[in-house]
Design a protein around this motif. Structure first.
Motif, PDB file in Angstrom:
ATOM      1  N   ARG A 144       0.828  -1.204   0.000  1.00  0.00           N
ATOM      2  CA  ARG A 144       0.000   0.000   0.000  1.00  0.00           C
ATOM      3  C   ARG A 144       0.862   1.253   0.000  1.00  0.00           C
ATOM      4  O   ARG A 144       0.539   2.235  -0.680  1.00  0.00           O
ATOM      5  N   LEU A 145       1.944   1.223   0.776  1.00  0.00           N
ATOM      6  CA  LEU A 145       2.845   2.372   0.803  1.00  0.00           C
ATOM      7  C   LEU A 145       3.471   2.604  -0.566  1.00  0.00           C
ATOM      8  O   LEU A 145       3.563   3.740  -1.046  1.00  0.00           O
ATOM      9  N   ARG A 146       3.886   1.522  -1.224  1.00  0.00           N
ATOM     10  CA  ARG A 146       4.486   1.657  -2.561  1.00  0.00           C
ATOM     11  C   ARG A 146       3.464   2.174  -3.559  1.00  0.00           C
ATOM     12  O   ARG A 146       3.786   3.011  -4.413  1.00  0.00           O
ATOM     13  N   TYR A 147       2.223   1.698  -3.478  1.00  0.00           N
ATOM     14  CA  TYR A 147       1.182   2.197  -4.368  1.00  0.00           C
ATOM     15  C   TYR A 147       0.921   3.683  -4.127  1.00  0.00           C
ATOM     16  O   TYR A 147       0.725   4.452  -5.078  1.00  0.00           O
ATOM     17  N   ALA A 148       0.932   4.088  -2.859  1.00  0.00           N
ATOM     18  CA  ALA A 148       0.691   5.499  -2.550  1.00  0.00           C
ATOM     19  C   ALA A 148       1.797   6.376  -3.112  1.00  0.00           C
ATOM     20  O   ALA A 148       1.540   7.421  -3.727  1.00  0.00           O
ATOM     21  N   VAL A 149       3.054   5.948  -2.899  1.00  0.00           N
ATOM     22  CA  VAL A 149       4.183   6.727  -3.421  1.00  0.00           C
ATOM     23  C   VAL A 149       4.130   6.792  -4.938  1.00  0.00           C
ATOM     24  O   VAL A 149       4.319   7.858  -5.553  1.00  0.00           O
ATOM     25  N   THR A 150       3.854   5.652  -5.566  1.00  0.00           N
ATOM     26  CA  THR A 150       3.772   5.618  -7.032  1.00  0.00           C
ATOM     27  C   THR A 150       2.666   6.535  -7.541  1.00  0.00           C
ATOM     28  O   THR A 150       2.853   7.280  -8.525  1.00  0.00           O
ATOM     29  N   SER A 151       1.527   6.508  -6.884  1.00  0.00           N
ATOM     30  CA  SER A 151       0.400   7.338  -7.331  1.00  0.00           C
ATOM     31  C   SER A 151       0.721   8.817  -7.236  1.00  0.00           C
ATOM     32  O   SER A 151       0.439   9.593  -8.163  1.00  0.00           O
ATOM     33  N   VAL A 152       1.324   9.236  -6.132  1.00  0.00           N
ATOM     34  CA  VAL A 152       1.674  10.646  -5.957  1.00  0.00           C
ATOM     35  C   VAL A 152       2.681  11.079  -7.014  1.00  0.00           C
ATOM     36  O   VAL A 152       2.542  12.145  -7.646  1.00  0.00           O
ATOM     37  N   LEU A 153       3.697  10.257  -7.243  1.00  0.00           N
ATOM     38  CA  LEU A 153       4.724  10.608  -8.229  1.00  0.00           C
ATOM     39  C   LEU A 153       4.130  10.689  -9.630  1.00  0.00           C
ATOM     40  O   LEU A 153       4.472  11.589 -10.411  1.00  0.00           O
ATOM     41  N   LEU A 154       3.236   9.765  -9.949  1.00  0.00           N
ATOM     42  CA  LEU A 154       2.631   9.786 -11.275  1.00  0.00           C
ATOM     43  C   LEU A 154       1.750  11.013 -11.461  1.00  0.00           C
ATOM     44  O   LEU A 154       1.771  11.640 -12.524  1.00  0.00           O
TER      45      LEU A 154
END
Length: 453
Positions: free
Chosen positions: A27-37
């Motif tokens: 979930r943390l990786r998905y959150a970071v990826t989403s923000v960066l995208l």
């Protein structure tokens, strides 16, 4: 001393805690990826505009290439010809000429009716002179010499353009109130000299006239200058930051391929929005320019000419995004992707085996290519990306050309790998299938893993 084995309850608790930690990590990786995208998506159109603005104010050749077509645009030529003709005729006193003619006729004892009606020649005389001057001016404006003078003047004035866009300086292109104007002093002087050469000696006595032509008129000029300064400052680094953010987002994502496809699709959508924004800006610009300042067709030509490289860059990024998304799909587990890969493998394999049977065997080289296919594929794709990065102002056609070359090189390598032996068998994996970490043996049997406690 060995620890006693875990009880079933302890094993279940351990697995529960492990799964919860893995879920939290994902979930943390998905959150970071989403923000960066999301940040990369927002910055992508700004990066394209900033790059275009930066090249326009920093590359003289690019700027001259941008404005050069205006000198040969019929609507712009007509506008310049009409304006210069009107300004020349405004300084010609036709009534004074007819008065002089009346006085001359009176001194020669001409009949009174002729003397009195000589003033009626003012209209036809003015029309004839206007037509003659217009023809001379048109010859100058539509000549190759005018185009060369236009390019030369713009090249010399490029430094002034930079100052104008940043709100500084005062030269050929300059800001006046709420308008950006171009000084055509050199062209006017050439027209006056051409009139003299054509036999209009009095043209040399024409006083200086207004030699400026309005290019843009808007009440937001100050805001545009401030925005241009910001874009010029960010022109070098904003594209780099956008690419790095998208790359980090793909790297941090649990599913790299899906993240890459998401990045490509998102950036592609933003490029479509940028193209729509340019179309809206075109309408706003045309509505803001009064016909008395610039005819609508000339204003449209000027806008289209100035932003054509921006449109081209946007289309290039859009095409690149589409190709990236399609490539990501073709490398995935989808039924259509598997079908395409299967057809490609059968085609290149059949071609390679046919070459081998005819005596054109690649032997050890083909076996090496087959065994190192992931590496060779990565090198070819990296080379294609590097070619686009090093290409000076690539267009959508350039991207398509690089794509075709890349596909052709990959096909040739696959054929050479399949031509190792006549029957198509190699010591390495077959049909592009490789065994990744944790995969079983190539024959499909399940391996046995022994773990020492």
């Amino acid at each position: 001393m060995t620890e006693p084995p875990l009880s079933p309850a302890e094993v279940q608790e351990y697995r529960r805690l492990r799964d919860r930690e893995q879920l939290r990590h994902r979930r943390l990786r998905y959150a970071v990826t989403s923000v960066l995208l999301v940040v990369a998506f927002v910055l992508s159109p700004l990066a394209v505009v900033a790059t275009w603005a930066h090249t326009q104010v920093s590359d003289t050749d690019r700027y001259v290439q941008t404005v050069a077509p205006l000198a040969r645009d019929p609507s712009v030529q007509k506008t310049v010809t009409d304006r210069l003709t009107a300004r020349v005729m405004d300084n010609v006193d036709v009534n004074a000429i007819t008065d002089a003619l009346s006085n001359a006729l009176a001194r020669t004892n001409a009949p009174p009716p002729v003397v009195d009606k000589s003033h009626l020649l003012a209209g036809p005389l003015k029309n004839a002179m206007t037509s003659a001057v217009h023809g001379v001016v048109d010859k100058v404006v539509t000549s190759d010499q005018f185009a060369q003078a236009w390019n030369g003047a713009n090249r010399r004035a490029h430094a002034a353009v930079v100052k104008t866009l940043t709100g500084e300086g005062n030269s050929a292109v300059q800001a006046k109130g709420d308008a950006v104007v171009l000084d055509l002093g050199t062209v006017v002087d050439k027209v006056k000299q051409k009139l003299v050469d054509e036999g209009y000696q009095k043209a040399s006595a024409i006083p200086d006239v207004d030699k400026s032509v309005t290019l843009f008129q808007t009440d937001k000029l100050d805001d545009a200058q401030n925005a241009m300064q910001l874009l010029d400052t960010l022109g070098t680094w904003l594209p780099v930051v956008t690419i790095v953010l998208a790359a980090v987002a793909v790297w941090s994502a649990p599913a790299h391929r899906v993240a890459m496809m998401s990045a490509a699709i998102g950036i592609g959508v933003m490029m479509l929005l940028l193209l729509a924004g340019l179309a809206i800006a075109r309408r706003v610009y045309l509505d803001s320019v009064p016909p008395t300042a610039l005819p609508p067709d000339a204003a449209a030509s000027i806008y289209d000419t100035f932003v054509r490289f921006l449109r081209s860059s946007t289309r290039t990024v859009l095409v690149t995004a589409v190709i990236t998304a399609v490539a990501g799909y073709l490398y995935g587990p989808g039924r259509g992707a598997r079908f395409v890969r299967s057809v490609s493998a059968r085609g290149t394999g059949a071609t390679g085996r046919a070459m081998a049977r005819s005596g054109l065997r690649t032997g050890a080289t083909g076996r090496w290519l087959q065994g190192h296919r992931p590496w060779t594929t990565g090198i070819v794709i990296a080379g294609a990306v590097l070619a686009l990065v090093l290409w000076n102002y690539p267009t959508a056609a350039c991207v398509a050309l690089v794509l075709l070359i890349t596909v052709a090189v990959l096909a040739v390598l696959a054929v050479l790998a399949a031509a190792a032996t006549a029957d198509g068998t190699t010591n390495g994996p077959v049909n592009g299938t490789t065994n990744g970490p944790g995969d079983g043996p190539a024959d499909g049997t399940r391996g046995t893993v022994t773990r020492n406690e």
